[in-house]
Design a protein around this motif. Sequence first.
Motif, short mmCIF file in Angstrom:
data_model
loop_
_atom_site.label_atom_id
_atom_site.label_comp_id
_atom_site.label_asym_id
_atom_site.label_seq_id
_atom_site.Cartn_x
_atom_site.Cartn_y
_atom_site.Cartn_z
N UNK A 36 1.06 -1.36 -0.19
CA UNK A 36 -0.37 0.16 -0.11
C UNK A 36 0.64 1.18 -0.18
N UNK A 37 1.41 1.94 -1.00
CA UNK A 37 2.01 3.22 -1.30
C UNK A 37 1.56 3.75 -1.76
N UNK A 38 -0.06 4.54 -1.56
CA UNK A 38 -0.30 4.24 -0.59
C UNK A 38 -2.00 3.40 -1.40
N UNK A 39 -2.98 3.18 -1.41
CA UNK A 39 -3.47 2.35 -1.61
C UNK A 39 -3.58 0.62 -1.63
N UNK A 40 -3.41 1.10 -3.71
CA UNK A 40 -2.71 -0.30 -3.92
C UNK A 40 -2.09 0.19 -4.34
N UNK A 41 -1.13 1.67 -5.01
CA UNK A 41 -0.12 1.92 -6.06
C UNK A 41 1.09 0.77 -5.96
N UNK A 42 1.26 0.22 -4.73
CA UNK A 42 2.36 -0.67 -4.43
C UNK A 42 2.58 -1.91 -5.82
N UNK A 43 0.84 -2.49 -5.98
CA UNK A 43 0.65 -3.40 -7.11
C UNK A 43 1.25 -2.89 -8.65
N UNK A 44 0.36 -1.24 -8.30
CA UNK A 44 0.66 -1.41 -9.59
C UNK A 44 2.14 -1.03 -10.17
N UNK A 45 2.62 0.08 -8.97
CA UNK A 45 4.39 -0.12 -9.00
C UNK A 45 5.17 -1.53 -9.96
N UNK A 46 5.07 -2.36 -8.99
CA UNK A 46 5.05 -3.46 -9.72
C UNK A 46 5.43 -4.16 -11.35
N UNK A 47 3.84 -3.69 -11.40
CA UNK A 47 3.77 -4.24 -12.28
C UNK A 47 3.90 -2.40 -13.39
N UNK A 48 4.14 -1.61 -13.18
CA UNK A 48 4.45 -0.69 -14.13
C UNK A 48 5.60 -1.00 -13.94
N UNK A 58 11.30 -7.83 -8.15
CA UNK A 58 10.50 -6.30 -7.34
C UNK A 58 10.21 -7.15 -5.69
N UNK A 59 10.35 -6.89 -4.55
CA UNK A 59 10.00 -7.24 -3.60
C UNK A 59 9.69 -6.06 -2.69
N UNK A 60 7.82 -7.39 -2.36
CA UNK A 60 6.81 -6.35 -1.83
C UNK A 60 6.36 -6.55 0.06
N UNK A 61 6.37 -5.32 0.52
CA UNK A 61 5.81 -5.61 1.99
C UNK A 61 4.85 -5.34 2.26
N UNK A 62 4.16 -6.98 3.04
CA UNK A 62 3.18 -7.17 3.55
C UNK A 62 2.45 -6.91 5.15
N UNK A 63 1.25 -7.13 5.25
CA UNK A 63 1.08 -6.74 6.38
C UNK A 63 1.00 -8.39 6.86
N UNK A 64 2.00 -8.70 8.53
CA UNK A 64 2.28 -9.77 8.67
C UNK A 64 1.35 -11.51 8.68
N UNK A 65 0.55 -12.34 8.44
CA UNK A 65 -0.05 -13.31 8.23
C UNK A 65 -1.18 -13.19 6.99
N UNK A 66 -0.94 -12.03 6.65
CA UNK A 66 -1.48 -12.23 5.45
C UNK A 66 -1.73 -12.37 4.03
N UNK A 67 -2.59 -13.79 3.73
CA UNK A 67 -1.84 -14.74 3.15
C UNK A 67 -2.59 -14.17 1.69
N UNK A 68 -3.70 -13.53 1.54
CA UNK A 68 -4.26 -12.52 0.68
C UNK A 68 -3.37 -11.25 0.14
N UNK A 73 0.49 -9.92 -4.13
CA UNK A 73 1.71 -8.84 -4.91
C UNK A 73 2.39 -9.92 -5.57
N UNK A 74 2.19 -11.37 -5.68
CA UNK A 74 2.95 -12.60 -5.91
C UNK A 74 2.60 -12.61 -7.73
N UNK A 75 0.90 -12.49 -7.69
CA UNK A 75 0.09 -12.23 -8.69
C UNK A 75 0.44 -10.98 -9.50
N UNK A 76 1.33 -10.39 -9.53
CA UNK A 76 1.25 -8.83 -9.90
C UNK A 76 2.67 -9.46 -10.17
N UNK A 77 3.45 -10.13 -9.67
CA UNK A 77 4.76 -10.05 -10.85
C UNK A 77 5.83 -10.23 -9.57
N UNK A 78 6.05 -9.15 -8.19
CA UNK A 78 6.89 -9.93 -7.07
C UNK A 78 7.50 -10.97 -7.00
#
Length: 484
Positions: A36-48, A58-68, A73-78
């Motif tokens: 969230x950089x913010x919102x879902x812009x981190x996902x958009x950034x990885x794709x871009x 790409x390495x994405x920081x996610x909330x601990x324990x959030x499988x979703x 993140x992995x589906x976006x290409x991280x």
Amino acid sequence: MLRKEIGCPVLEADAPEEALESLDGQDISLLITDLYAPKDLGIDLVKAVLRKNPEVVSVVMVPAGSREAVVKSLQAGALFYLNKPTDLDEAIIVTARSLEHHDLLIHKEKRGPKIRKTEGFHGIIGQSPKMQKLFGIIERVAEDGESTVLIQGESGTGKEMVAKAVHAFSPRAGKNFVPLNCAAIPDDLLESELFGYVKGAFTGANQSKQGRIQYAEGGTLFLDEIGDMKPALQAKLLRVLQEKEFEPVGGLKPIRADVRIVAATHRNLEDSVKKGLFREDLYYRLSVVPLQIPPLRERKEDIALLIEKFMQVYNRGRKHGLAGFAGDALAALQQYAWPGNVRELENLVQRLAILHADGLVTAADLPEKYRGEYEGPAAEPAPAPVLSASSLPPQTSVAPPVASPPQTAPPLPDEELAALEQQADFNTLVSDFEDRLILQALTRTGGNKKEAAELLNLKRTTLLEKIKKKQLDSLLARVARKKE
């Protein structure tokens, strides 16, 4: 933390757009972003980033324990992810593996030489001939991965940093780097700390404990101040080097040890051998490849470079930081003997960052012992301030290397600005010098603030804040009207 532990150059961006701009003309290997950089812009950034350069990992920081969040993140290409709140050890491991993966993708050699050209060699700063020679030796020693290394140098020269560099550029880099200071642990505890112990080995040993040697399996064991190790323990360490095995305290079964030992000391071990304080056979086993780190007094041309680096570190996060060091202050520091070496210089910069925030350090501001041998130039005016892009007020980012602006600016065609030079207030003169650098950069770039920021080695947002705060837009407009 990554600059220090991994040793690679790090660029920072405040927004996804700024991160994407960094890809233009830069050799970027790795992107680390919040989901969230913010919102879902981190996902958009990885794709871009993937669309722009598929080789960037790409390495994405996610909330601990959030499988979703991980799946997203992995589906976006991280390719990797970090849990938040961030664990520093985990971040180091993930970053190192991500860089290794990037190197495999582009089929390039290890990153050592590239790192040395930018921010130093795995965090070790030095452009003097002696340090460049040391860097070359470290590279060759690291490639071997097996030979024992003995690092010698005075206190404060950075022996542990050299040991980390040997590990980082070796085939063992993916395993643990385990440090142990032989002088900091009491003799009766050092053996169990080094070799570990089995349950019931002594009173209070309610369970078995793994020693540092076993924890370093496959990696590197760094024994600092090995010259302080007692002879009885030296004999046991010799067996590890010769037989590649050891026995825990109270144990009967030998344990194999696949570990590279890097030792360091400020003592002259040859003299210790002659005095019977250090085993001769162990000395020759350790010094298969000796590395001698030069003291700071023998590479004084690196002092200004080290000061710049420490200013970046201790200005970071401060509202007011050091503006720089005046010429007379640098001259005084060049004449000092530096018994505490680089560590002493770092402590001095940290102290001045606290006591002289938002100011230029002159020789008079230095503690007496640092200016004791400096008398200053005879019958000459006080030296002009020495300012560079990184000496300006602290930034939260490290911009890519660019050509440094000239240290002095020609007089501006504006009588009101020229009159400022006649004021005796020191802070006003320093502020005027900074104004001149900014205005000159804007003039040379035709008013293009992005290009001016790159010329000054500043973030564009920081430059805009300075222009607004100093009301330089109006002055620049008047200069332009005068030219017309």
